[in-house]
Design a protein around this motif. Structure first.
Motif: not given
Length: 84
Positions: A17-43
């Motif tokens: 939700l914070t990223v959506v608000d930031g993107l809209k503030t920066l003028g990016f229109d048409g953003i409906d939803d953003v999901r933030v997750g984690k990416h982990i690499e394990v060897t």
């Protein structure tokens, strides 16, 4: 192993939700939803594909992901051993 961990669909994502608000503030229109997750690499060193899958699943179930609120997916890829 490349592991992606995301909040379950029914769980609200405050970072998203914070990223959506930031993107809209920066003028990016048409953003409906953003999901933030984690990416982990394990060897890891596993005897075969099935053993690697079991190990990564156990890692995610026990530590890397919270099974109550998060889902995970992963991909396995062979890595050439480093030459000494």
């Amino acid at each position: 192993a490349r592991i992606d961990i995301m909040l379950k669909v029914l769980v609200k994502d405050p970072q998203g939700l914070t990223v959506v608000d930031g993107l809209k503030t920066l003028g990016f229109d048409g953003i409906d939803d953003v999901r933030v997750g984690k990416h982990i690499e394990v060897t890891l060193d596993a005897g075969d594909q099935a053993a690697a899958e079991r190990a990564v699943t156990e890692m995610c179930d026990k530590l890397l992901a919270n099974p109550v609120i998060e889902d995970f997916t992963f991909e396995l890829a062979e890595v050439a051993a480093a030459e000494a």
